[in-house]
Structure formats: C-alpha cells, structure tokens
Design a protein around this motif. Structure first.
Motif, PDB file in Angstrom:
ATOM      1  N   ASN A   1       0.742  -1.220   0.478  1.00  0.00           N
ATOM      2  CA  ASN A   1       0.239   0.026   0.169  1.00  0.00           C
ATOM      3  C   ASN A   1       0.651   1.002   0.083  1.00  0.00           C
ATOM      4  OD1 ASN A   1      -1.218   2.344   0.784  1.00  0.00           O
ATOM      5  ND2 ASN A   1      -2.805   1.111   1.887  1.00  0.00           N
ATOM      6  N   LEU A   2       0.988   2.176  -1.229  1.00  0.00           N
ATOM      7  CA  LEU A   2       1.498   3.107  -1.333  1.00  0.00           C
ATOM      8  C   LEU A   2       1.131   4.295  -0.218  1.00  0.00           C
ATOM      9  CD1 LEU A   2       2.039   3.802  -5.270  1.00  0.00           C
ATOM     10  CD2 LEU A   2       3.605   2.937  -3.465  1.00  0.00           C
ATOM     11  N   GLN A   3       0.305   4.421  -0.007  1.00  0.00           N
ATOM     12  CA  GLN A   3      -0.375   5.769   1.325  1.00  0.00           C
ATOM     13  C   GLN A   3       0.406   4.717   2.499  1.00  0.00           C
ATOM     14  OE1 GLN A   3      -2.319   5.567   3.938  1.00  0.00           O
ATOM     15  NE2 GLN A   3      -1.179   7.728   4.132  1.00  0.00           N
ATOM     16  N   ALA A   4       0.271   3.882   3.025  1.00  0.00           N
ATOM     17  CA  ALA A   4       0.530   3.575   4.155  1.00  0.00           C
ATOM     18  C   ALA A   4       2.466   3.665   4.080  1.00  0.00           C
ATOM     19  CB  ALA A   4       0.499   2.039   4.249  1.00  0.00           C
ATOM     20  N   THR A   5       3.205   3.564   2.350  1.00  0.00           N
ATOM     21  CA  THR A   5       4.524   3.180   2.553  1.00  0.00           C
ATOM     22  C   THR A   5       5.194   5.026   2.743  1.00  0.00           C
ATOM     23  OG1 THR A   5       5.045   1.961   1.485  1.00  0.00           O
ATOM     24  CG2 THR A   5       6.494   2.704   1.231  1.00  0.00           C
ATOM     25  N   PHE A   6       4.484   5.593   2.243  1.00  0.00           N
ATOM     26  CA  PHE A   6       5.089   7.415   2.476  1.00  0.00           C
ATOM     27  C   PHE A   6       4.476   8.078   3.334  1.00  0.00           C
ATOM     28  CE2 PHE A   6       3.181   7.562  -2.343  1.00  0.00           C
ATOM     29  CZ  PHE A   6       4.550   7.455  -3.085  1.00  0.00           C
ATOM     30  N   SER A   7       3.338   7.490   4.694  1.00  0.00           N
ATOM     31  CA  SER A   7       3.128   7.842   5.942  1.00  0.00           C
ATOM     32  C   SER A   7       4.611   7.266   6.563  1.00  0.00           C
ATOM     33  CB  SER A   7       1.699   7.086   6.636  1.00  0.00           C
ATOM     34  OG  SER A   7       0.944   7.965   5.587  1.00  0.00           O
ATOM     35  N   HIS A   8       4.583   6.192   6.725  1.00  0.00           N
ATOM     36  CA  HIS A   8       6.116   5.983   7.316  1.00  0.00           C
ATOM     37  C   HIS A   8       6.842   6.279   6.843  1.00  0.00           C
ATOM     38  CE1 HIS A   8       8.322   2.886   9.232  1.00  0.00           C
ATOM     39  NE2 HIS A   8       9.288   2.607   8.454  1.00  0.00           N
ATOM     40  N   TRP A   9       7.189   6.540   6.045  1.00  0.00           N
ATOM     41  CA  TRP A   9       8.292   7.458   5.371  1.00  0.00           C
ATOM     42  C   TRP A   9       8.522   8.515   6.470  1.00  0.00           C
ATOM     43  CZ3 TRP A   9      10.419   7.302  -0.357  1.00  0.00           C
ATOM     44  CH2 TRP A   9      10.425   5.976  -0.315  1.00  0.00           C
ATOM     45  N   GLU A  10       6.909   9.707   6.179  1.00  0.00           N
ATOM     46  CA  GLU A  10       7.116  10.616   6.358  1.00  0.00           C
ATOM     47  C   GLU A  10       7.239  11.003   7.808  1.00  0.00           C
ATOM     48  OE1 GLU A  10       3.979  13.578   4.705  1.00  0.00           O
ATOM     49  OE2 GLU A  10       3.789  11.832   2.982  1.00  0.00           O
ATOM     50  N   SER A  11       6.526  10.440   8.884  1.00  0.00           N
ATOM     51  CA  SER A  11       6.539   9.671  10.028  1.00  0.00           C
ATOM     52  C   SER A  11       7.923   9.817  10.592  1.00  0.00           C
ATOM     53  CB  SER A  11       5.679   8.305  10.380  1.00  0.00           C
ATOM     54  OG  SER A  11       6.528   8.909  12.159  1.00  0.00           O
ATOM     55  N   ARG A  12       9.203   8.949   9.609  1.00  0.00           N
ATOM     56  CA  ARG A  12       9.971   8.525  10.567  1.00  0.00           C
ATOM     57  C   ARG A  12      11.236  10.033  10.058  1.00  0.00           C
ATOM     58  NH1 ARG A  12      12.140   3.736  10.378  1.00  0.00           N
ATOM     59  NH2 ARG A  12      13.832   4.154  11.164  1.00  0.00           N
ATOM     60  N   LEU A  13      10.836  10.287   8.861  1.00  0.00           N
ATOM     61  CA  LEU A  13      11.915  11.719   8.230  1.00  0.00           C
ATOM     62  C   LEU A  13      11.681  12.894   9.146  1.00  0.00           C
ATOM     63  CD1 LEU A  13      11.439  11.341   4.813  1.00  0.00           C
ATOM     64  CD2 LEU A  13      13.209  11.798   6.050  1.00  0.00           C
ATOM     65  N   GLN A  14       9.206  13.114  10.675  1.00  0.00           N
ATOM     66  CA  GLN A  14       9.839  13.854  11.385  1.00  0.00           C
ATOM     67  C   GLN A  14       9.880  13.805  12.254  1.00  0.00           C
ATOM     68  OE1 GLN A  14       5.639  13.949  11.570  1.00  0.00           O
ATOM     69  NE2 GLN A  14       5.312  15.320  12.779  1.00  0.00           N
ATOM     70  N   GLU A  15      10.288  13.000  12.615  1.00  0.00           N
ATOM     71  CA  GLU A  15      10.492  12.334  14.082  1.00  0.00           C
ATOM     72  C   GLU A  15      12.199  13.192  13.694  1.00  0.00           C
ATOM     73  OE1 GLU A  15      10.450   7.824  15.134  1.00  0.00           O
ATOM     74  OE2 GLU A  15       7.902   7.912  14.808  1.00  0.00           O
ATOM     75  N   GLY A  16      12.513  12.126  12.979  1.00  0.00           N
ATOM     76  CA  GLY A  16      14.393  12.571  12.754  1.00  0.00           C
ATOM     77  C   GLY A  16      14.878  14.544  13.022  1.00  0.00           C
ATOM     78  N   LEU A  17      13.575  15.409  12.522  1.00  0.00           N
ATOM     79  CA  LEU A  17      13.422  16.319  12.359  1.00  0.00           C
ATOM     80  C   LEU A  17      12.769  17.201  12.926  1.00  0.00           C
ATOM     81  CD1 LEU A  17      12.425  16.394   8.035  1.00  0.00           C
ATOM     82  CD2 LEU A  17      14.317  17.141   9.349  1.00  0.00           C
ATOM     83  N   THR A  18      12.143  16.905  14.144  1.00  0.00           N
ATOM     84  CA  THR A  18      11.615  17.354  15.220  1.00  0.00           C
ATOM     85  C   THR A  18      13.181  17.168  16.350  1.00  0.00           C
ATOM     86  OG1 THR A  18       9.770  16.433  15.165  1.00  0.00           O
ATOM     87  CG2 THR A  18       9.855  16.976  16.348  1.00  0.00           C
ATOM     88  N   GLN A  19      13.366  15.643  16.190  1.00  0.00           N
ATOM     89  CA  GLN A  19      14.005  16.182  17.231  1.00  0.00           C
ATOM     90  C   GLN A  19      15.532  16.789  17.697  1.00  0.00           C
ATOM     91  OE1 GLN A  19      16.278  11.650  16.662  1.00  0.00           O
ATOM     92  NE2 GLN A  19      14.588  11.073  17.228  1.00  0.00           N
ATOM     93  N   MET A  20      15.954  17.118  15.789  1.00  0.00           N
ATOM     94  CA  MET A  20      16.613  17.793  15.241  1.00  0.00           C
ATOM     95  C   MET A  20      16.269  19.860  15.863  1.00  0.00           C
ATOM     96  SD  MET A  20      17.825  17.650  11.730  1.00  0.00           S
ATOM     97  CE  MET A  20      18.954  19.098  10.951  1.00  0.00           C
TER      98      MET A  20
END
Length: 103
Positions: A1-20
C-alpha cells in the motif's frame, strides 16, 4: 500500500527533524512535517525518473539537493545527513528494496 509506505517515510523523517528541532539544530519556523513531506515527494519523483531513465543519476542528484536543503535549514553542528537515514528501506513496485544508506 503506497499510502502506508509514504506515511511511514514521512513519520520517520518527521521524527528525525523534530529531534533536530528539540536539540536546537533546526531553524525556528521550519516545519518538520512540511520538510518531511518535501523530502518524500522529491525522492519519489527522483525514483520515477531513475526508473524511467534507467539511471541512478536523478536519485543521486535529488538526494544531494535534499541534503543541501536540510543543511540550509540546520543550525550549528546539526547532523543534517542523519535524518535522511531515517528511511532504511523502501519497497519498490517489483518487490525489491532500495537501501538509501548508500547515499
């Protein structure tokens, strides 16, 4: 499911950027959510071009530009490249995996 994949990517990146941001390594006013969406959209476009052109050049160029953009949004000695490693593997349409650690 592409939507789930994109959401997962965005979530992981958002976590890293939020930590920054929490560490004071991301400029005030930069939205981790919007920056994560930008990164995923750019990588997806690059993957389509790479597949269409049968060349990794578009992907390498895009990852380089994403790194430069994040570096421009970073403050101090931020690990701007580490956030890109938040996406470990991305399943491709044919079931293969693209490992972004190489970039």
């Amino acid at each position: 499911n592409l939507q789930a994949t994109f959401s997962h990517w965005e979530s992981r990146l958002q976590e890293g950027l939020t930590q920054m941001r929490v560490k004071g390594q991301l400029r005030p006013g930069v939205s981790p959510i919007e920056l994560a969406t930008f990164c995923v959209a750019a990588i997806e476009g690059a993957l389509l071009l790479a597949k269409t052109n049968q060349s990794v050049v578009p992907l390498e160029a895009t990852v380089g530009q994403i790194k430069a953009h994040i570096k421009g949004q970073a403050v101090g000695a931020a690990d701007e490249f580490g956030v890109l490693l938040a996406i470990q593997q991305r399943p491709l349409a044919d079931g293969a995996h693209q490992d972004f650690k190489q970039f």
